[in-house]
Design a protein around this motif. Sequence first.
Motif, PDB file in Angstrom:
ATOM      1  N   ILE A 112       0.817  -1.229   0.000  1.00 23.35           N
ATOM      2  CA  ILE A 112       0.000   0.000   0.000  1.00 23.35           C
ATOM      3  C   ILE A 112       0.843   1.268   0.000  1.00 23.35           C
ATOM      4  CG2 ILE A 112      -0.348   0.257   2.488  1.00 23.35           C
ATOM      5  CD1 ILE A 112      -3.428   0.712   1.469  1.00 23.35           C
ATOM      6  N   SER A 113       2.060   1.195   0.474  1.00 24.11           N
ATOM      7  CA  SER A 113       2.897   2.397   0.491  1.00 24.11           C
ATOM      8  C   SER A 113       3.182   2.916  -0.920  1.00 24.11           C
ATOM      9  CB  SER A 113       4.204   2.122   1.232  1.00 24.11           C
ATOM     10  OG  SER A 113       4.932   1.119   0.551  1.00 24.11           O
ATOM     11  N   LYS A 114       3.005   2.069  -1.951  1.00 25.51           N
ATOM     12  CA  LYS A 114       3.220   2.481  -3.348  1.00 25.51           C
ATOM     13  C   LYS A 114       2.004   3.188  -3.938  1.00 25.51           C
ATOM     14  CE  LYS A 114       6.159  -1.509  -4.166  1.00 25.51           C
ATOM     15  NZ  LYS A 114       6.150  -2.861  -4.694  1.00 25.51           N
ATOM     16  N   TRP A 115       0.883   3.161  -3.239  1.00 24.79           N
ATOM     17  CA  TRP A 115      -0.351   3.738  -3.764  1.00 24.79           C
ATOM     18  C   TRP A 115      -0.322   5.266  -3.684  1.00 24.79           C
ATOM     19  CZ3 TRP A 115      -5.387   0.743  -2.289  1.00 24.79           C
ATOM     20  CH2 TRP A 115      -5.219  -0.620  -2.572  1.00 24.79           C
ATOM     21  N   LYS A 116      -1.007   5.900  -4.608  1.00 22.51           N
ATOM     22  CA  LYS A 116      -1.140   7.352  -4.593  1.00 22.51           C
ATOM     23  C   LYS A 116      -1.850   7.778  -3.305  1.00 22.51           C
ATOM     24  CE  LYS A 116      -3.289  11.164  -7.121  1.00 22.51           C
ATOM     25  NZ  LYS A 116      -4.168  11.526  -8.247  1.00 22.51           N
ATOM     26  N   ASN A 117      -1.275   8.734  -2.598  1.00 21.32           N
ATOM     27  CA  ASN A 117      -1.821   9.276  -1.351  1.00 21.32           C
ATOM     28  C   ASN A 117      -2.092   8.193  -0.308  1.00 21.32           C
ATOM     29  OD1 ASN A 117      -3.233  11.324  -3.634  1.00 21.32           O
ATOM     30  ND2 ASN A 117      -2.121  12.288  -1.956  1.00 21.32           N
ATOM     31  N   ALA A 118      -1.186   7.251  -0.197  1.00 20.33           N
ATOM     32  CA  ALA A 118      -1.349   6.130   0.742  1.00 20.33           C
ATOM     33  C   ALA A 118      -1.570   6.613   2.171  1.00 20.33           C
ATOM     34  CB  ALA A 118      -0.138   5.218   0.675  1.00 20.33           C
ATOM     35  N   GLU A 119      -0.878   7.673   2.560  1.00 22.09           N
ATOM     36  CA  GLU A 119      -1.015   8.156   3.947  1.00 22.09           C
ATOM     37  C   GLU A 119      -2.427   8.678   4.222  1.00 22.09           C
ATOM     38  OE1 GLU A 119       0.058  11.333   1.239  1.00 22.09           O
ATOM     39  OE2 GLU A 119       1.093   9.455   1.617  1.00 22.09           O
ATOM     40  N   ILE A 120      -3.069   9.272   3.226  1.00 24.04           N
ATOM     41  CA  ILE A 120      -4.446   9.752   3.386  1.00 24.04           C
ATOM     42  C   ILE A 120      -5.404   8.560   3.461  1.00 24.04           C
ATOM     43  CG2 ILE A 120      -6.336  11.045   2.298  1.00 24.04           C
ATOM     44  CD1 ILE A 120      -4.132  12.887   1.100  1.00 24.04           C
ATOM     45  N   LEU A 121      -5.194   7.574   2.602  1.00 21.22           N
ATOM     46  CA  LEU A 121      -6.023   6.367   2.640  1.00 21.22           C
ATOM     47  C   LEU A 121      -5.946   5.707   4.016  1.00 21.22           C
ATOM     48  CD1 LEU A 121      -5.149   4.754  -0.807  1.00 21.22           C
ATOM     49  CD2 LEU A 121      -7.366   5.683  -0.126  1.00 21.22           C
ATOM     50  N   MET A 122      -4.729   5.535   4.514  1.00 18.34           N
ATOM     51  CA  MET A 122      -4.546   4.854   5.795  1.00 18.34           C
ATOM     52  C   MET A 122      -5.088   5.679   6.958  1.00 18.34           C
ATOM     53  SD  MET A 122      -3.383   1.994   4.891  1.00 18.34           S
ATOM     54  CE  MET A 122      -3.090   1.309   6.494  1.00 18.34           C
ATOM     55  N   ARG A 123      -5.139   6.978   6.797  1.00 13.60           N
ATOM     56  CA  ARG A 123      -5.643   7.837   7.866  1.00 13.60           C
ATOM     57  C   ARG A 123      -7.165   7.919   7.869  1.00 13.60           C
ATOM     58  NH1 ARG A 123      -4.324  13.599   6.539  1.00 13.60           N
ATOM     59  NH2 ARG A 123      -6.345  13.420   5.539  1.00 13.60           N
ATOM     60  N   ASP A 124      -7.765   7.991   6.662  1.00 13.66           N
ATOM     61  CA  ASP A 124      -9.180   8.350   6.572  1.00 13.66           C
ATOM     62  C   ASP A 124     -10.148   7.200   6.293  1.00 13.66           C
ATOM     63  OD1 ASP A 124      -8.265  10.910   6.965  1.00 13.66           O
ATOM     64  OD2 ASP A 124      -8.592  11.573   4.894  1.00 13.66           O
ATOM     65  N   TYR A 125      -9.639   6.022   5.981  1.00  8.03           N
ATOM     66  CA  TYR A 125     -10.534   4.925   5.588  1.00  8.03           C
ATOM     67  C   TYR A 125     -10.236   3.669   6.394  1.00  8.03           C
ATOM     68  CZ  TYR A 125     -11.870   7.909   1.774  1.00  8.03           C
ATOM     69  OH  TYR A 125     -12.341   8.980   1.051  1.00  8.03           O
ATOM     70  N   GLN A 126     -11.289   2.905   6.605  1.00  7.88           N
ATOM     71  CA  GLN A 126     -11.143   1.616   7.264  1.00  7.88           C
ATOM     72  C   GLN A 126     -10.836   0.560   6.204  1.00  7.88           C
ATOM     73  OE1 GLN A 126     -14.479   0.428   9.663  1.00  7.88           O
ATOM     74  NE2 GLN A 126     -13.399  -1.323  10.507  1.00  7.88           N
ATOM     75  N   PHE A 127      -9.957  -0.378   6.561  1.00  8.49           N
ATOM     76  CA  PHE A 127      -9.574  -1.465   5.678  1.00  8.49           C
ATOM     77  C   PHE A 127      -9.988  -2.789   6.307  1.00  8.49           C
ATOM     78  CE2 PHE A 127      -6.967   1.964   4.345  1.00  8.49           C
ATOM     79  CZ  PHE A 127      -6.579   1.719   3.048  1.00  8.49           C
ATOM     80  N   TYR A 128     -10.603  -3.630   5.502  1.00 10.49           N
ATOM     81  CA  TYR A 128     -10.908  -4.999   5.888  1.00 10.49           C
ATOM     82  C   TYR A 128      -9.984  -5.876   5.050  1.00 10.49           C
ATOM     83  CZ  TYR A 128     -15.159  -3.249   8.074  1.00 10.49           C
ATOM     84  OH  TYR A 128     -16.049  -2.575   8.865  1.00 10.49           O
ATOM     85  N   VAL A 129      -9.158  -6.653   5.721  1.00  3.07           N
ATOM     86  CA  VAL A 129      -8.103  -7.394   5.032  1.00  3.07           C
ATOM     87  C   VAL A 129      -8.294  -8.895   5.268  1.00  3.07           C
ATOM     88  CG1 VAL A 129      -5.608  -7.726   4.845  1.00  3.07           C
ATOM     89  CG2 VAL A 129      -6.545  -5.440   5.270  1.00  3.07           C
ATOM     90  N   TYR A 130      -8.227  -9.647   4.162  1.00  2.00           N
ATOM     91  CA  TYR A 130      -8.315 -11.099   4.252  1.00  2.00           C
ATOM     92  C   TYR A 130      -6.948 -11.704   3.956  1.00  2.00           C
ATOM     93  CZ  TYR A 130      -8.909 -10.709  -0.852  1.00  2.00           C
ATOM     94  OH  TYR A 130      -8.748 -10.400  -2.175  1.00  2.00           O
ATOM     95  N   PRO A 131      -6.679 -12.878   4.536  1.00  2.00           N
ATOM     96  CA  PRO A 131      -5.363 -13.502   4.339  1.00  2.00           C
ATOM     97  C   PRO A 131      -5.178 -14.000   2.915  1.00  2.00           C
ATOM     98  CG  PRO A 131      -6.824 -14.970   5.561  1.00  2.00           C
ATOM     99  CD  PRO A 131      -7.569 -13.675   5.364  1.00  2.00           C
ATOM    100  N   ARG A 132      -3.971 -13.863   2.443  1.00  4.13           N
ATOM    101  CA  ARG A 132      -3.588 -14.431   1.139  1.00  4.13           C
ATOM    102  C   ARG A 132      -2.413 -15.358   1.387  1.00  4.13           C
ATOM    103  NH1 ARG A 132      -5.572 -12.206  -3.872  1.00  4.13           N
ATOM    104  NH2 ARG A 132      -4.238 -13.839  -4.659  1.00  4.13           N
ATOM    105  N   PRO A 133      -2.401 -16.509   0.735  1.00  7.78           N
ATOM    106  CA  PRO A 133      -1.296 -17.451   0.930  1.00  7.78           C
ATOM    107  C   PRO A 133       0.061 -16.780   0.660  1.00  7.78           C
ATOM    108  CG  PRO A 133      -3.055 -18.463  -0.361  1.00  7.78           C
ATOM    109  CD  PRO A 133      -3.393 -17.003  -0.219  1.00  7.78           C
ATOM    110  N   GLY A 134       0.989 -16.978   1.581  1.00  2.53           N
ATOM    111  CA  GLY A 134       2.337 -16.449   1.404  1.00  2.53           C
ATOM    112  C   GLY A 134       2.525 -15.032   1.907  1.00  2.53           C
ATOM    113  N   TYR A 135       1.467 -14.408   2.437  1.00  2.00           N
ATOM    114  CA  TYR A 135       1.585 -13.040   2.941  1.00  2.00           C
ATOM    115  C   TYR A 135       1.087 -12.989   4.374  1.00  2.00           C
ATOM    116  CZ  TYR A 135       2.248 -11.609  -1.880  1.00  2.00           C
ATOM    117  OH  TYR A 135       2.734 -11.471  -3.151  1.00  2.00           O
ATOM    118  N   SER A 136       1.870 -12.361   5.229  1.00  3.57           N
ATOM    119  CA  SER A 136       1.417 -12.147   6.601  1.00  3.57           C
ATOM    120  C   SER A 136       1.559 -10.665   6.897  1.00  3.57           C
ATOM    121  CB  SER A 136       2.242 -12.964   7.587  1.00  3.57           C
ATOM    122  OG  SER A 136       3.582 -12.547   7.568  1.00  3.57           O
TER     123      SER A 136
END
Length: 188
Positions: A112-136
Amino acid sequence: MKVGLYFGSFNPIHVGHLIIANHFQQFTDLDQVWFVVSPQNPLKKKSSLANEYDRLEMVELAIKDYPNLRASNIEFTLPKPSYTIDTLIHLKEKFPEHEFALIMGSDNLDGISKWKNAEILMRDYQFYVYPRPGYSQEENFDNVEMVEAPLMEISSTFIRNAIKDEKNIKPMLPNKVWEYLDGSNLYG
């Protein structure tokens, strides 16, 4: 109403997408989940994408029997490539009565740090995240909720390649999507 936005190319939509979207709508506080069909993801090659209207049609066919799932073409009229922050601003203007949250796999949260305005996204929106194989997810964010959802190892890339190799992938697709693709040359 609280709406979970499930962004993606959906090239094509498959049963894994449906399972994840339905799970989030049923097992979180989301009232609806919208499949936001991205005409062009800035981090993916456009050449591998089927036409956005074909992909939207397949999403609409796939969710026909799910009353709390919707298809959205909101990014079709926005500048390309599509950036999540721009889409969210547009959605908030168009639907001020809704609260929007993002649904994503742990693989996307890692980048997500590569996304445009990532800091605003992380500050202003809620994220629901599901597990993906090979990623923790090592980092903790205040507005990220990790959701125990079924692990899906089906990918649209695998499906496209299997279609090219003339393999039977019918069980991996919603019936109406299979019918749409069967006999077409969309991924052949």
